[in-house]
Design an enzyme around this catalytic site. Structure first.
Site, PDB file in Angstrom:
ATOM      1  N   HIS A 271       0.836  -1.205   0.000  1.00 10.55           N
ATOM      2  CA  HIS A 271       0.000   0.000   0.000  1.00 10.55           C
ATOM      3  C   HIS A 271       0.872   1.256   0.000  1.00 10.55           C
ATOM      4  O   HIS A 271       0.684   2.159  -0.828  1.00 10.55           O
ATOM      5  CB  HIS A 271      -0.911  -0.021   1.228  1.00 10.55           C
ATOM      6  CG  HIS A 271      -1.732   1.215   1.411  1.00 10.55           C
ATOM      7  ND1 HIS A 271      -3.080   1.267   1.121  1.00 10.55           N
ATOM      8  CD2 HIS A 271      -1.400   2.460   1.852  1.00 10.55           C
ATOM      9  CE1 HIS A 271      -3.533   2.486   1.376  1.00 10.55           C
ATOM     10  NE2 HIS A 271      -2.534   3.228   1.832  1.00 10.55           N
ATOM     11  N   GLU A 272       1.827   1.324   0.929  1.00 11.24           N
ATOM     12  CA  GLU A 272       2.684   2.511   1.008  1.00 11.24           C
ATOM     13  C   GLU A 272       3.567   2.637  -0.229  1.00 11.24           C
ATOM     14  O   GLU A 272       3.828   3.752  -0.704  1.00 11.24           O
ATOM     15  CB  GLU A 272       3.551   2.458   2.268  1.00 11.24           C
ATOM     16  CG  GLU A 272       2.778   2.409   3.579  1.00 11.24           C
ATOM     17  CD  GLU A 272       1.859   3.604   3.789  1.00 11.24           C
ATOM     18  OE1 GLU A 272       2.012   4.621   3.081  1.00 11.24           O
ATOM     19  OE2 GLU A 272       0.973   3.516   4.657  1.00 11.24           O
ATOM     20  N   HIS A 275       1.844   4.414  -2.986  1.00 11.65           N
ATOM     21  CA  HIS A 275       1.683   5.864  -2.827  1.00 11.65           C
ATOM     22  C   HIS A 275       2.699   6.629  -3.672  1.00 11.65           C
ATOM     23  O   HIS A 275       2.465   7.781  -4.040  1.00 11.65           O
ATOM     24  CB  HIS A 275       1.853   6.261  -1.356  1.00 11.65           C
ATOM     25  CG  HIS A 275       0.637   5.996  -0.522  1.00 11.65           C
ATOM     26  ND1 HIS A 275      -0.642   6.098  -1.013  1.00 11.65           N
ATOM     27  CD2 HIS A 275       0.512   5.640   0.790  1.00 11.65           C
ATOM     28  CE1 HIS A 275      -1.502   5.815  -0.048  1.00 11.65           C
ATOM     29  NE2 HIS A 275      -0.834   5.533   1.053  1.00 11.65           N
ATOM     30  N   GLU A 320      -6.483   6.432  -2.427  1.00 15.83           N
ATOM     31  CA  GLU A 320      -6.387   5.428  -1.362  1.00 15.83           C
ATOM     32  C   GLU A 320      -6.947   4.087  -1.824  1.00 15.83           C
ATOM     33  O   GLU A 320      -6.416   3.029  -1.478  1.00 15.83           O
ATOM     34  CB  GLU A 320      -7.128   5.908  -0.112  1.00 15.83           C
ATOM     35  CG  GLU A 320      -6.381   6.963   0.682  1.00 15.83           C
ATOM     36  CD  GLU A 320      -5.041   6.473   1.202  1.00 15.83           C
ATOM     37  OE1 GLU A 320      -4.951   5.313   1.656  1.00 15.83           O
ATOM     38  OE2 GLU A 320      -4.069   7.246   1.143  1.00 15.83           O
ATOM     39  N   ASP A 324      -5.076   0.555  -1.778  1.00 14.80           N
ATOM     40  CA  ASP A 324      -5.661  -0.588  -1.065  1.00 14.80           C
ATOM     41  C   ASP A 324      -5.797  -1.800  -1.979  1.00 14.80           C
ATOM     42  O   ASP A 324      -5.338  -2.902  -1.661  1.00 14.80           O
ATOM     43  CB  ASP A 324      -7.037  -0.216  -0.512  1.00 14.80           C
ATOM     44  CG  ASP A 324      -6.953   0.698   0.697  1.00 14.80           C
ATOM     45  OD1 ASP A 324      -5.889   0.731   1.335  1.00 14.80           O
ATOM     46  OD2 ASP A 324      -7.946   1.384   0.994  1.00 14.80           O
TER      47      ASP A 324
END
Length: 359
Positions: A271-272, A275, A320, A324
């Protein structure tokens, strides 16, 4: 000249002590209108006691939490008078919580060192690094299958993955005891003077925070404490941070089956990592990409989240949602790749397959 009611040099020298300040230093002013208006108010109230009283109220409000319940009660009563019903909601935190928060704030490097040595051994760090490397590889493999990316963008994205700075567990400098001790050189703590201890700690905390920008190679890039359960991606440093607090049950354990670790902390990692690629899906973020194919994928994801029956605006939550959904897929692929190289542990008598454990 535009806000003459304040002796700015003396004020800034006092606020930013021990950082040296002089008239030749450039200062960024974000809201000149505010400063001009404040200057006019100060001139208007200069001969009255308004400013004097205001400063006393602020001082009492800031320091009264370090005093006993009588001061807490008086502060609450004053808040109710000043702010009405809103002030009545300003209930002080429990004493134990206040002490815990202050201790973790004032002594974060020291506590961080102690906690890291207790909960984040090298065995944990090594396994976490191996997992993140597997997730990076899975993402690069996935990039080869992204239809809306042209080859040049694809190679640039892979280079972006390889340049990523990865921080796992703790910032390296907190294990350097000599450097940690330097932050508290001028701090004196006494057993029977809690209030004065708080004031002394606030002074040291402020001085250290103002001196850090003067360090050319500041090590203080972390925005969370090592024991927190909060990972993040830093755009400024192109860095992902996973504090030691993340590598605890139920998210991670060296004795857990790999399916559980990848299905928990692995999803956070992916997930990070995603980003770092927000710019590609934003309008104009990838001018050489196949915008039509990209928009089709975006519309599909927006529709998926808006179909769940909740009041979700899939467009507003797109970034987001992308992290996810994509993070889950990448973590799963990383786990399947990991399975090919490592023998998986079973959980006896649980009746679930490895894939079921992952999810």
């Amino acid at each position: 000249e535009k806000a003459p009611a304040i002796d700015w040099l003396s004020c800034l020298q006092a606020v930013f002590h021990p950082m040296p300040m002089n008239l030749s230093q450039p200062i960024v002013v974000h809201d000149m209108d505010y400063l001009r208006g404040m200057s006019q108010l100060i001139q208007q109230w200069h001969n009255e006691r308004v400013l004097h009283i205001y400063m006393i109220v602020c001082l009492v409000g800031n320091l009264s939490p370090a005093l006993d319940s009588q001061f807490q009660d008086a502060r609450l009563e004053l808040s109710e008078i000043l702010y009405g019903q809103m002030g009545s909601r300003m209930v002080p935190a429990e004493r134990w919580r206040k002490c815990l928060t202050d201790t973790s704030t004032f002594f974060e490097p020291v506590l961080g060192q102690m906690i890291v040595q207790e909960i984040f051994p090298q065995q944990t760090k090594k396994l976490a690094e191996q997992m993140f490397s597997e997730i990076q590889d899975a993402l690069c493999d996935q990039l080869d299958r992204v239809e809306w990316m042209d080859e040049r963008t694809r190679q640039g994205a892979k280079a972006r993955v390889s340049r990523l700075q990865v921080e796992l567990g703790y910032p390296a400098h907190i294990l350097q005891t000599d450097k940690v001790n330097l932050e508290y050189t001028n701090l004196e703590i006494k057993e029977d003077t809690f209030f004065l201890n708080v004031v002394a700690c606030l002074k040291i905390l402020r001085e250290n925070s103002y001196l850090k920008p003067l360090q050319h190679h500041s090590q203080d890039k972390w925005h969370v404490s090592p024991w927190s359960v909060h990972s993040y991606y830093s755009i400024r440093h192109h860095m992902v941070v996973f504090p030691a607090g993340m590598f605890r049950s139920p998210f991670f354990h060296v004795e857990f089956p790999s399916a559980v670790n990848f299905g928990a902390i692995g999803v956070f990692m992916a997930h990070e990592l995603l980003h770092a690629f927000y710019g590609y899906v934003l309008p104009g973020g990838c001018p050489t990409c196949n915008r039509s194919a990209l928009q089709k994928s975006i519309d599909c994801l927006v529709g998926q989240y808006e179909s769940y029956g909740f009041e979700v605006n899939g467009t507003s939550t797109l970034l987001e949602n992308t992290a996810d959904t994509g993070g889950l897929a990448i973590a799963y692929q990383a786990y399947k790749n990991w399975q090919k190289k490592h023998k998986e542990k079973d959980l006896p008598e649980i009746g679930l397959s490895h894939d079921q454990l992952f999810y």
